[in-house]
Scaffold this motif. Structure first.
Motif, PDB file in Angstrom:
ATOM      1  N   ASP A  21       0.924  -1.096   0.044  1.00 60.93           N
ATOM      2  CA  ASP A  21       0.251   0.035   0.151  1.00 60.93           C
ATOM      3  C   ASP A  21       0.838   1.297   0.047  1.00 60.93           C
ATOM      4  O   ASP A  21       0.524   2.323  -0.707  1.00 60.93           O
ATOM      5  CB  ASP A  21      -1.066   0.143   1.148  1.00 60.93           C
ATOM      6  N   ASP A  22       1.911   1.168   0.534  1.00 61.43           N
ATOM      7  CA  ASP A  22       2.860   2.312   0.652  1.00 61.43           C
ATOM      8  C   ASP A  22       4.193   2.128   0.109  1.00 61.43           C
ATOM      9  O   ASP A  22       4.963   1.239   0.420  1.00 61.43           O
ATOM     10  CB  ASP A  22       3.284   2.626   2.135  1.00 61.43           C
ATOM     11  N   PRO A  23       4.315   2.475  -1.028  1.00 60.70           N
ATOM     12  CA  PRO A  23       5.473   2.498  -1.911  1.00 60.70           C
ATOM     13  C   PRO A  23       6.637   2.790  -1.134  1.00 60.70           C
ATOM     14  O   PRO A  23       7.756   2.093  -1.768  1.00 60.70           O
ATOM     15  CB  PRO A  23       5.185   3.628  -3.287  1.00 60.70           C
ATOM     16  N   ALA A  24       6.795   3.470  -0.388  1.00 58.99           N
ATOM     17  CA  ALA A  24       8.157   4.019   0.354  1.00 58.99           C
ATOM     18  C   ALA A  24       8.621   2.472   1.065  1.00 58.99           C
ATOM     19  O   ALA A  24       9.774   2.640   1.393  1.00 58.99           O
ATOM     20  CB  ALA A  24       7.790   4.870   1.367  1.00 58.99           C
ATOM     21  N   ARG A  25       7.829   1.781   1.325  1.00 58.94           N
ATOM     22  CA  ARG A  25       8.091   0.486   2.118  1.00 58.94           C
ATOM     23  C   ARG A  25       8.745  -0.536   1.111  1.00 58.94           C
ATOM     24  O   ARG A  25       9.482  -1.501   1.750  1.00 58.94           O
ATOM     25  CB  ARG A  25       6.910  -0.152   2.865  1.00 58.94           C
ATOM     26  N   LEU A  26       8.953  -0.159  -0.134  1.00 60.67           N
ATOM     27  CA  LEU A  26       9.457  -1.257  -1.156  1.00 60.67           C
ATOM     28  C   LEU A  26      11.041  -1.280  -0.640  1.00 60.67           C
ATOM     29  O   LEU A  26      11.605  -2.317  -0.691  1.00 60.67           O
ATOM     30  CB  LEU A  26       9.285  -0.753  -2.503  1.00 60.67           C
ATOM     31  N   LEU A  27      11.709  -0.122  -0.449  1.00 62.94           N
ATOM     32  CA  LEU A  27      13.129  -0.322  -0.228  1.00 62.94           C
ATOM     33  C   LEU A  27      13.449  -0.728   1.473  1.00 62.94           C
ATOM     34  O   LEU A  27      14.603  -0.787   1.582  1.00 62.94           O
ATOM     35  CB  LEU A  27      13.713   1.220  -0.397  1.00 62.94           C
ATOM     36  N   ASP A  28      12.459  -1.022   2.076  1.00 61.10           N
ATOM     37  CA  ASP A  28      12.599  -1.687   3.329  1.00 61.10           C
ATOM     38  C   ASP A  28      12.864  -3.307   2.991  1.00 61.10           C
ATOM     39  O   ASP A  28      13.735  -3.659   3.460  1.00 61.10           O
ATOM     40  CB  ASP A  28      11.346  -1.384   4.132  1.00 61.10           C
ATOM     41  N   ILE A  29      11.978  -3.870   2.491  1.00 57.91           N
ATOM     42  CA  ILE A  29      11.845  -5.158   2.198  1.00 57.91           C
ATOM     43  C   ILE A  29      12.918  -5.810   1.063  1.00 57.91           C
ATOM     44  O   ILE A  29      13.354  -6.786   1.087  1.00 57.91           O
ATOM     45  CB  ILE A  29      10.437  -5.567   1.656  1.00 57.91           C
ATOM     46  N   LEU A  30      12.915  -4.640  -0.047  1.00 53.86           N
ATOM     47  CA  LEU A  30      14.081  -5.005  -1.016  1.00 53.86           C
ATOM     48  C   LEU A  30      14.879  -4.059  -0.808  1.00 53.86           C
ATOM     49  O   LEU A  30      15.321  -3.305  -1.818  1.00 53.86           O
ATOM     50  CB  LEU A  30      13.448  -5.120  -2.241  1.00 53.86           C
ATOM     51  N   PRO A  31      15.959  -4.119   0.266  1.00 58.70           N
ATOM     52  CA  PRO A  31      16.921  -2.782   0.332  1.00 58.70           C
ATOM     53  C   PRO A  31      17.896  -2.569  -0.440  1.00 58.70           C
ATOM     54  O   PRO A  31      18.353  -3.752  -1.029  1.00 58.70           O
ATOM     55  CB  PRO A  31      17.068  -2.995   2.005  1.00 58.70           C
ATOM     56  N   ASP A  32      18.450  -1.636  -0.623  1.00 56.21           N
ATOM     57  CA  ASP A  32      19.849  -1.424  -1.466  1.00 56.21           C
ATOM     58  C   ASP A  32      20.776  -1.925  -0.400  1.00 56.21           C
ATOM     59  O   ASP A  32      20.522  -1.783   0.770  1.00 56.21           O
ATOM     60  CB  ASP A  32      19.855   0.040  -1.699  1.00 56.21           C
ATOM     61  N   ALA A  33      22.110  -2.016  -1.004  1.00 57.51           N
ATOM     62  CA  ALA A  33      23.170  -2.172  -0.172  1.00 57.51           C
ATOM     63  C   ALA A  33      23.545  -1.007   0.427  1.00 57.51           C
ATOM     64  O   ALA A  33      23.362   0.102  -0.010  1.00 57.51           O
ATOM     65  CB  ALA A  33      24.385  -2.861  -1.026  1.00 57.51           C
ATOM     66  N   PRO A  34      23.989  -1.040   1.934  1.00 53.96           N
ATOM     67  CA  PRO A  34      24.417   0.046   2.244  1.00 53.96           C
ATOM     68  C   PRO A  34      25.091   1.072   1.471  1.00 53.96           C
ATOM     69  O   PRO A  34      26.168   0.618   1.200  1.00 53.96           O
ATOM     70  CB  PRO A  34      25.151  -0.165   3.709  1.00 53.96           C
ATOM     71  N   ALA A  56      13.997   7.848  -6.552  1.00 49.66           N
ATOM     72  CA  ALA A  56      12.918   6.977  -6.263  1.00 49.66           C
ATOM     73  C   ALA A  56      12.335   6.220  -7.449  1.00 49.66           C
ATOM     74  O   ALA A  56      12.696   6.752  -8.855  1.00 49.66           O
ATOM     75  CB  ALA A  56      11.718   7.705  -5.963  1.00 49.66           C
ATOM     76  N   LEU A  57      12.033   4.887  -7.434  1.00 58.45           N
ATOM     77  CA  LEU A  57      11.459   4.259  -8.438  1.00 58.45           C
ATOM     78  C   LEU A  57      10.230   4.581  -8.761  1.00 58.45           C
ATOM     79  O   LEU A  57       9.349   4.949  -8.039  1.00 58.45           O
ATOM     80  CB  LEU A  57      11.506   2.814  -8.247  1.00 58.45           C
ATOM     81  N   PRO A  58       9.740   4.405 -10.268  1.00 58.28           N
ATOM     82  CA  PRO A  58       8.340   4.566 -10.497  1.00 58.28           C
ATOM     83  C   PRO A  58       7.521   3.452  -9.894  1.00 58.28           C
ATOM     84  O   PRO A  58       7.952   2.215  -9.605  1.00 58.28           O
ATOM     85  CB  PRO A  58       8.177   4.386 -12.028  1.00 58.28           C
ATOM     86  N   GLU A  59       6.215   3.578  -9.517  1.00 53.66           N
ATOM     87  CA  GLU A  59       5.570   2.386  -9.153  1.00 53.66           C
ATOM     88  C   GLU A  59       5.174   1.658 -10.500  1.00 53.66           C
ATOM     89  O   GLU A  59       4.689   2.091 -11.527  1.00 53.66           O
ATOM     90  CB  GLU A  59       4.167   3.014  -8.566  1.00 53.66           C
ATOM     91  N   TYR A  60       5.295   0.369 -10.094  1.00 50.98           N
ATOM     92  CA  TYR A  60       4.834  -0.464 -11.305  1.00 50.98           C
ATOM     93  C   TYR A  60       3.711  -0.257 -11.801  1.00 50.98           C
ATOM     94  O   TYR A  60       3.290  -0.593 -13.075  1.00 50.98           O
ATOM     95  CB  TYR A  60       5.206  -1.972 -11.009  1.00 50.98           C
ATOM     96  N   ALA A  61       2.735  -0.098 -11.041  1.00 49.99           N
ATOM     97  CA  ALA A  61       1.320  -0.156 -11.343  1.00 49.99           C
ATOM     98  C   ALA A  61       0.905   1.120 -12.297  1.00 49.99           C
ATOM     99  O   ALA A  61      -0.052   1.114 -13.090  1.00 49.99           O
ATOM    100  CB  ALA A  61       0.403  -0.005 -10.069  1.00 49.99           C
ATOM    101  N   GLN A  62       1.872   2.152 -12.163  1.00 46.26           N
ATOM    102  CA  GLN A  62       1.861   3.427 -13.078  1.00 46.26           C
ATOM    103  C   GLN A  62       2.217   2.863 -14.563  1.00 46.26           C
ATOM    104  O   GLN A  62       1.917   3.305 -15.365  1.00 46.26           O
ATOM    105  CB  GLN A  62       2.670   4.362 -12.505  1.00 46.26           C
ATOM    106  N   MET A  63       3.408   2.072 -14.529  1.00 46.36           N
ATOM    107  CA  MET A  63       3.688   1.820 -15.717  1.00 46.36           C
ATOM    108  C   MET A  63       2.720   1.108 -16.524  1.00 46.36           C
ATOM    109  O   MET A  63       2.281   1.075 -17.799  1.00 46.36           O
ATOM    110  CB  MET A  63       5.110   1.217 -15.916  1.00 46.36           C
TER     111      MET A  63
END
Length: 820
Positions: A206-219, A225-232
């Motif tokens: 529901d919250d796009p900001a949480r995507l980088l929590d569960i699939l985090p970048d290496a420190p 910011a990435l586009p929301e897939y649903a928008q594409m």
């Protein structure tokens, strides 16, 4: 009654005799394929005598008058010991497993045919230099010489498995060896699945900001910011189940978290006690019996080369000569992109491009199925790559109606010169020459660690796609294939690949960690294989002013988990030393015992300790509790604990602590609540599987290395003879990496790790050592099927010497091949 009993005894005795005779016959037939290592054989295809000396570990030392003759000997030795393995690898990359195994492997064959790797390998043969083509032809002739010997002397079809499966082996050809490299590339590639999972998770949250929590970048520095897939691609459902993954052990497609990994580190003379350079390497692949790796020494005109080969490939892929040592690690280069192609609604044979609709490139392909009707496929390619079925890594869940998914991948090139690069590397005499030789390398991308007498170096090798800076997702999500900015624009220049030569500190290392920070599209990757092991490696390297061969061995075998040391104080901060004493046998008492054990634990993932099992089960239960409320059934796709995700949550980075609250419950849960509940979950699970006496648990009982035979490993009774299971130390995030399966009912089985370890000392080259995880032979009746396995498990090595007298002194046998 007595007469009946007498006849029953006679029948029973007769059955016993029949069983004994049947077992004896099977053993006799199977043993016929055991190679004779001490023989003289007349063969066709060599210009002079070839000698194969097998030392007491069954490592062949191969000598000939010319380089092609030496490669002939290597092909012959590979076919002696690993013929079935070579047969299966070739059938896999050709998409021809179903001719042997029937409908069971049809799905694998469909995928391999669509990728067309074997045809690309055939086309790449013309791109090799003259030396490489001669080596490939000689190697193929050596394999075929062994096949002829088997046929002429009726040597049990060459391998016991050939009796159980009707798998006639066609002569080996040079393109087969190039195809083996492409197959390895497939086994080491994981970006396609990462893109699909990222898209599915984006749709679910529901919250796009949480995507980088569960699939985090290496420190490190963040990205835009990435586009929301649903928008594409609007209109896609939040969640679709998709086709279950193919769990057949013959499948070459890696599961998430089980693609390539590795360790490599080097020390310059200034940091070496001997005053020479040092290098350690342990590439990580899925475990199997026999191992993927095969040890060999070949004596070329430029000098001896010794190290690890892969049967089917005539090259030392990691090893040393007298002047040079080299090792490899998976670079995690982003060499794959998924393109969603729009199909012409008026003509399904066309797809949209920047220049309008164009026809798919099509070609029919027929898959023969044992005991079933053949399957006819229509292979389709777009300008971006081959069209893949929606079942592959659940692509159908992120592909809108009226569209198909195509794969862009650097390995899908018809002029792949990776084999020529491997040949040039073996003959290089200096670091600079080796870096120049590796320019021909295309795929799979690797980090190359190098040492010569004075210099240490690191170079990322392999083709890097040139992407437009305006690419929609920066290579992290499937994108619209008809948009110009999403398409690849060729390759980046080799000179731009990351390179480090003679660093000031005198130490280089890589654990699949993030190696640099460069803006897209020069970033190399946003997905890295390690954020944890590198911290422990830094500690070990900095702890000594100078290093030795043994200190590098010590680092390879280190089992202390930086992850456990850093996460346990976070998640248990409010649980330790709190609460009153609880009654014996209560969940509270079990929790207190577990916390007491962990409080005194130093993070060592030793197979004999209980703490690693408690810790691993706790972290697994914790991640499940944190994500299952938000991701629902998609949580099942996150089978391994991500330490960066856990740290983000418990440090509340960018509001990540919101994962601790269960949205579907009225109370507001805290992260302490979730840690306590997860520990209770873990202790219940442990009690059900290993007992409630926590002090008596052994991590090694759960963390068994699974060197299983990919074909016979699940056959009742026979599996006890062909599988090699070992209690092991280490874990997902230790330098002695033992990646767990993540699959119920045994989620902590050790399924992926260092099938090869080598440490090279150029101050005293013959003191170098190496080992593989099983044995040299693929024949389960051979004593060399598993004779190195216990040495590997105990962290022991065998000599890696180019001294021919030493090899000859305790030889297993000497094979002499003479021209017919």
């Amino acid at each position: 009654m007595r007469q009946v009993f007498r006849w029953l005894m006679r029948i029973a005795a007769g059955l016993v005799v029949l069983v004994v005779l049947a077992v004896g016959l099977v053993y006799f037939l199977a043993s016929q394929s055991l190679p004779d290592y001490d023989q003289t054989e007349q063969v066709t295809g060599i210009s002079g005598p070839v000698e194969i000396i097998r030392d007491n570990a069954n490592v062949p030392h191969i000598f000939g008058e010319t380089d092609p003759d030496v490669f002939f000997g290597l092909g012959y030795a590979h076919a002696q010991d690993r013929l079935w393995q070579m047969t299966m690898m070739r059938r896999t990359v050709q998409g021809r497993l179903s001719e042997v195994f029937g409908a069971r492997t049809a799905r694998i064959d469909r995928l391999l045919r669509r990728l067309d790797l074997y045809r690309l390998a055939q086309q790449s043969l013309a791109a090799q230099d003259d030396y490489t083509r001669a080596a490939l032809e000689a190697y193929a002739a050596g394999v075929n010489a062994r096949l002829s010997e088997i046929n002429e002397k009726a040597l049990g079809r060459g391998a016991p498995e050939m009796f159980l499966f009707n798998a006639p082996m066609a002569p080996w050809v040079p393109a087969d060896s190039i195809a083996m490299i492409k197959l390895m590339g497939l086994q080491l590639s994981g970006h396609l699945e990462e893109e699909v999972l990222r898209a599915r998770t984006s749709l679910m949250l529901d919250d796009p900001a949480r995507l980088l929590d569960i699939l985090p970048d290496a420190p490190g520095t963040g990205i835009a910011a990435l586009p929301e897939y649903a928008q594409m691609f609007p209109g896609l459902p939040r969640y679709a189940e998709g086709t279950p993954p193919d769990d057949d052990p013959l499948s070459p497609f890696p599961k998430r978290g089980l693609a390539g990994a590795s360790n490599a580190w080097a020390a310059a003379p200034s940091r070496s006690a001997s005053g020479g350079t040092l290098l350690a390497n342990d590439p990580h692949l899925g475990f199997s019996a026999p191992s993927t790796w095969y040890l060999a020494r070949i004596e070329l005109q430029d000098g001896g080369v010794i190290g690890a080969t892969v049967p089917g490939i005539p090259a030392i892929l990691t090893g040393r000569s007298r002047k040079l040592g080299w090792g490899i690690t998976s670079s995690y280069l982003d060499d794959q992109d998924v393109f969603i192609e729009r199909v012409n609604p008026q003509n399904p044979d066309e797809y949209l491009t920047p220049d309008g609709y164009k026809p798919f490139e099509t070609r029919p392909s027929i898959i023969q199925i044992k005991d079933a009707a053949p399957i006819t496929l229509t292979l389709r390619w777009t300008e971006n790559g081959p069209v893949l079925p929606g079942s592959h890594y659940k692509l159908d869940t992120v592909t809108p109606p009226g569209h198909v998914a195509a794969l862009g991948w650097t390995a899908l090139t018809p002029d792949d010169t990776t084999m020529s690069a491997a040949m040039d590397l073996m003959r290089a005499g200096t670091v600079r020459q080796a870096i120049t030789a590796a320019e021909k390398y295309v795929a799979p991308s690797q980090n190359l660690m190098l040492i010569d007498a004075e210099t240490i170096a690191f170079k990322t090798i392999g083709a890097v796609p040139r992407r437009d800076p305006q690419q929609q997702s920066k290579g992290r999500l499937p994108v619209q294939g008809w948009r110009t900015e999403n398409r690849w624009q060729g390759r980046q220049p080799y000179a731009s690949n990351p390179e480090f030569i003679s660093p000031r500190g005198g130490i280089l290392g890589n654990t699949n960690n993030k190696i640099l920070e460069r803006p897209f599209p020069n970033h190399i990757s946003y997905v890295w294989g390690d954020t944890q092991r590198i911290n422990r490696w830094q500690r070990l390297m900095q702890a000594r002013q100078v290093h030795t061969r043994d200190s590098l061995v010590e680092a390879q075998l280190d089992t202390v988990s930086f992850t456990a040391r850093s996460l346990l104080p976070l998640i248990g901060a409010d649980l330790w030393f709190t609460g009153e004493a609880a009654a014996e046998g209560t969940p509270e008492r079990q929790r207190q015992v577990a916390l007491s054990l962990l409080a005194e634990w130093n993070g060592e993932m030793n197979e004999h300790l209980p703490e690693p099992l408690i810790y691993a089960a706790w972290l697994r239960a914790l991640q499940t509790r944190l994500i299952e409320d938000d991701l629902g059934p998609l949580a099942d796709d996150f089978k391994h604990v991500d330490p960066v995700f856990i740290e983000r949550v418990y440090r509340d980075i960018d509001g990540a602590a919101v994962w601790c609250d269960v949205r579907r419950s009225a109370p507001k849960e805290t992260c302490t609540d979730m840690a306590r509940l997860a520990l209770d979950d873990a202790l219940v699970w442990i009690g059900e599987h290993y007992g409630t006496a926590l002090e008596s648990l052994r991590w090694g009982d759960a963390h068994q290395a699974t060197h299983d035979h990919p074909v016979l490993g699940k056959v009742p009774l026979l599996r006890y003879f062909v599988n090699i299971r070992q209690s092991t130390s280490g874990g997902d995030n230790t330098l002695q990496r033992g990646r767990t399966s993540g699959e119920d009912p045994n989620p902590f089985l050790n399924v992926h790790g260092a099938g090869y370890r080598g440490v090279y000392d150029l101050a005293d080259p013959d003191s170098s050592v190496f080992i593989i995880s099983t044995g040299q032979s693929g024949h389960f009746l051979s004593r060399h099927y598993d004779d190195l396995a216990q040495l590997w498990r105990r962290g022991e090595y065998i000599p890696m010497s180019l001294d021919v007298d030493l090899a000859r002194a305790a030889s297993e046998g000497i094979t002499r091949l003479i021209p017919r």
